[in-house]
Design an enzyme around this catalytic site. Sequence first.
Site, short mmCIF file in Angstrom:
data_model
loop_
_atom_site.label_atom_id
_atom_site.label_comp_id
_atom_site.label_asym_id
_atom_site.label_seq_id
_atom_site.Cartn_x
_atom_site.Cartn_y
_atom_site.Cartn_z
N LYS A 1 0.83 -1.20 0.00
CA LYS A 1 0.00 0.00 0.00
C LYS A 1 0.86 1.25 0.00
CE LYS A 1 -3.94 -2.02 2.44
NZ LYS A 1 -4.81 -1.95 3.65
N ARG B 1 0.64 4.83 1.29
CA ARG B 1 -0.12 5.72 2.15
C ARG B 1 -0.01 7.14 1.64
NH1 ARG B 1 -3.37 2.37 5.08
NH2 ARG B 1 -2.13 0.60 5.88
N GLY C 1 7.19 25.45 -24.03
CA GLY C 1 7.71 24.94 -22.77
C GLY C 1 8.66 25.92 -22.11
N ASP D 1 -3.32 27.10 -18.42
CA ASP D 1 -4.47 27.88 -17.95
C ASP D 1 -4.04 29.19 -17.33
OD1 ASP D 1 -6.14 25.81 -18.75
OD2 ASP D 1 -6.13 24.85 -16.78
#
Length: 346
Positions: free
Chosen positions: A51, A53, A250, A282
């Site tokens: 997992k 976290r 860029g 944006d």
Amino acid sequence: MSRASKPDPTTTRTTDGAGRGNAAGPSVLTLTMNPTVDLCWEVGHLEDTGKNRAMVRSAAAGGGGINVARHVVRLGGRAVAFHTAGGEVGLRLNRLLDEEGMDHVAVDIDDDTREALVLVESESRHSFHIVPPGPYLRDHEGRRCLHLLEQAVDGCPYVVASGSLPGGLPDDYYAAVARRVKEAGSRLILDTSGPALRAALAEGVFILRCNRTEAESLTGHPISDFDDARALNEHLLATEAAEIAVTTLGALGALCSTRQGHTELYAPPLPGEPLSDAGAGDSMVAALTTQLIAGADPVSACAAGVAAAAAAMLTPSTESFEPDVAQSLRSQVRSRRQTDARHRGH
């Protein structure tokens, strides 16, 4: 929003038509046909077993036009975000916009609005922007959006259409938007990609902003420097696809082209390590539009956009850049003007 009600672009609205007034009225209306709820999670190191976290950093309303509207407001402008919203995620999108205090017009759709994920790996300082395609809009939903947009545009000088189209809408949807915006006496600033971009250019827009990837899709070959960008921008102007063409490159900067010539705008050095480029486009469009509203010429407005894009690189996910940082970087945007020798006076 009531289906029988006339949308008021100066009013914050959710799907039930509730809202608050803004007597001054907007200077820009943004269109987001495929918005998102942007989730930002952070992990220390991404493992391929077990997992991972994560810490939840933020949850915010997103999508090209919504992000542009947010940045315009942060820069001191007045904006209304016109967007679709569907299902439980759409309800959350509206709540997030209301909590943020953003003026918006939400149009109901049947399918769920999408969620997007930005995963930040803190050890490497890398970020991964994971975006699903979004909902499917039926024909009647697309037509209804156009009808309500026509009413919302009334009296607004600039419209920014930004982001992808959701499934179900025809490739020429932004072309239909462009026609309606022109008929309303407004100016359309377009930032999109793919077939929707090509179709819109056949109709013509006021400003086209495209990044390197979008530019390459139009030309069929790499866009690596200002000369490559100039060839594309010249074609866009000659075919009347755009009155002003802005191609971003860029870290190099951007080329702003008008019928008076081409101006190379060099990106300023960053005062810190870049964290993400997810919000750069944006941010650029927002700063450019805000400057045009304030009366700046297109080249100066575009230079402010280059500075804002650089400032956005210093923030994780699509979080808003700091206006003070963008302002400080503006003086470091170098420019070089090249007069178009092929200019024919039209």
